[in-house]
Scaffold this motif. Structure first.
Motif, PDB file in Angstrom:
ATOM      1  N   ALA A   1      34.377  27.326  46.112  1.00 16.53           N
ATOM      2  CA  ALA A   1      35.808  27.538  45.857  1.00 16.53           C
ATOM      3  C   ALA A   1      36.436  28.468  46.879  1.00 16.53           C
ATOM      4  CB  ALA A   1      36.006  28.101  44.446  1.00 16.53           C
TER       5      ALA A   1
ATOM      6  N   LEU B   1      33.727  32.065  40.010  1.00 15.22           N
ATOM      7  CA  LEU B   1      33.809  30.670  40.416  1.00 15.22           C
ATOM      8  C   LEU B   1      32.563  30.290  41.210  1.00 15.22           C
ATOM      9  CD1 LEU B   1      37.491  30.762  41.769  1.00 15.22           C
ATOM     10  CD2 LEU B   1      36.751  29.835  39.558  1.00 15.22           C
TER      11      LEU B   1
ATOM     12  N   ASP C   1      39.547  27.346  48.697  1.00 12.66           N
ATOM     13  CA  ASP C   1      40.866  27.356  48.057  1.00 12.66           C
ATOM     14  C   ASP C   1      41.637  28.640  48.339  1.00 12.66           C
ATOM     15  OD1 ASP C   1      40.141  24.908  46.963  1.00 12.66           O
ATOM     16  OD2 ASP C   1      39.376  25.815  45.121  1.00 12.66           O
ATOM     17  N   TYR C   2      40.963  29.664  48.849  1.00 13.42           N
ATOM     18  CA  TYR C   2      41.617  30.946  49.093  1.00 13.42           C
ATOM     19  C   TYR C   2      42.006  31.135  50.560  1.00 13.42           C
ATOM     20  CZ  TYR C   2      40.488  32.149  44.341  1.00 13.42           C
ATOM     21  OH  TYR C   2      40.436  32.156  42.970  1.00 13.42           O
TER      22      TYR C   2
ATOM     23  N   ARG D   1      27.214  32.124  42.650  1.00 18.24           N
ATOM     24  CA  ARG D   1      28.532  32.342  42.060  1.00 18.24           C
ATOM     25  C   ARG D   1      29.304  33.363  42.890  1.00 18.24           C
ATOM     26  NH1 ARG D   1      27.784  33.735  35.856  1.00 18.24           N
ATOM     27  NH2 ARG D   1      25.920  34.841  36.596  1.00 18.24           N
TER      28      ARG D   1
ATOM     29  N   GLU E   1      37.978  36.625  38.515  1.00 17.38           N
ATOM     30  CA  GLU E   1      37.400  35.449  37.877  1.00 17.38           C
ATOM     31  C   GLU E   1      36.135  35.087  38.627  1.00 17.38           C
ATOM     32  OE1 GLU E   1      39.781  31.919  38.169  1.00 17.38           O
ATOM     33  OE2 GLU E   1      40.708  32.549  40.053  1.00 17.38           O
TER      34      GLU E   1
END
Length: 374
Positions: free
Chosen positions: A66, A62, A69-70, A48, A60
């Motif tokens: 992920a 995730l 996505d940044y 995580r 958050e």
């Protein structure tokens, strides 16, 4: 010491005259022992990731994939390509099955033939100049070929100089060496650690500990990031045993930082500088990558290529100059690495995020989950 390629003196960064003492206890927190990861996740990308907005403190949790996505086209991803030595070995003094048992950790080769090394040796009190020891094989028995080492002397920092009976250190490591797992992993190394305690891009052997933020990447994730137009490049910092050294003084600025060898190539330096000229972002994978770039950074964040040894110590209120985003694992209390992270984001926000990670039962330290500071 001058930083090669920069002409600037290396500094212990962060200190300022007249400022209130930076108390080590400000970086303390309590971690339940069961959250110290003893094994890696079943999959490299199965950890995580806590994403922390370093300005607002919002966060958050995730799945690690992920991270794609940044990042956006034109950003740069910089990682540390050091490779961990199979550097933990065991031996018996004088080749006697009942003789004193030594545990040895390779630290640094002292000659081009890689026959003479600086090592950590336990128990040190039994390692006198001229002491001869024979290495134990992976079954714990004395090797039949008589491979071993002779103690040449002790260094001021408590490490030892030894000379091996063979100049083929790669063979010695493969035959007798173990993966040097961190002291908070309460088990011996296993077969899987040979792969999982190395990053997929590990190339240049010389570290005694892995740059653990990079352990989460897979070739597929790196390919997906590249497909977005994100460029990548490597630095090298050979992580030394001092990375686990706790800050034992209350005034953090009195802590003596360890020295580690680094390489910053002209190509990587130019990528960092070009990324910033284009007003895009540099993501550093791990605190070791930050230490290299900041060791070679001017006040305006421009970096210069170089090779040397750095003792840079990054702690608040120092602001990071050459890096915009940081991927890092969760670090020990009162550690220099937690202090470094607090240069990216206010200490209070970092510790609040750590408290939330503990509540969410995230996994800590080398084989644990990670944090992305954006």
């Amino acid at each position: 010491m001058n930083l090669p390629g920069s002409g600037r003196p290396a500094r212990r960064c962060g200190a300022a005259e007249g400022r209130i003492m930076l108390s080590t206890s400000l970086f303390d927190y309590t971690l339940p022992e069961e959250l110290i990861a003893q094994y890696p996740a079943a999959r490299r990308d199965g950890s995580r990731m806590m994403v922390l907005d370093r300005r607002s403190g919002a966060f958050e949790i995730l799945p690690f994939p992920a991270i794609r996505d940044y990042l956006e086209a034109g950003d740069a991803l910089i990682y540390n390509d050091t490779r961990v030595l199979r550097g933990r070995m065991f031996a018996r003094r004088d080749g006697d099955p009942a003789g004193a048992k030594f545990e040895l950790l390779l630290v640094e080769a002292l000659d081009p033939e890689r026959r003479r090394w600086n090592v950590l040796l336990r128990p040190g009190r039994r390692a006198r100049c001229g002491t001869r020891a024979v290495l134990l094989d992976h079954s714990g028995e004395l090797n039949v070929d008589g491979d071993g080492f002779t103690v040449e002397g002790r260094n001021e920092d408590g490490s030892f100089r030894v000379e091996f009976s063979s100049a083929d250190s790669d063979r010695l490591q493969m035959r007798y060496g173990h993966i040097p797992l961190p002291p908070y992993i309460s088990r011996g190394d296993e077969t899987a650690d040979s792969d999982r305690y190395q990053t997929v891009y590990a190339e240049k052997a010389g570290a005694v500990a892995a740059p653990t933020a990079g352990l989460h990447f897979t070739p597929e994730i790196l390919a997906g990031i590249a497909a977005k137009g994100v460029r990548e490049a490597a630095v090298t910092l050979h992580v030394g045993p001092g990375t686990f050294k706790p800050v034992s003084v209350e005034n953090a600025e009195e802590h003596r930082m360890h020295s580690e060898e680094y390489f910053l190539t002209p190509a990587t330096a130019e990528l960092v500088n070009a990324t910033h000229r284009a007003r895009k972002r540099v993501l550093a994978v791990g605190t070791t990558t930050v230490r290299v770039l900041e060791s070679c950074a001017a006040e305006d964040g421009t970096v210069s290529p170089g090779h040397g040894k750095t003792e840079i110590f990054l702690y608040p209120p120092r602001k990071i100059r050459a890096v915009d985003m940081l991927l890092t694992n969760f670090h020990l209390p009162k550690s220099t690495l937690l202090m470094l992270v607090s240069c990216f984001c206010d200490r209070e926000k970092v510790l609040a995020a750590y408290a939330a990670a503990i509540e969410a039962k995230m996994r800590f330290y080398s084989y644990g989950d990670c944090m992305l500071l954006v």
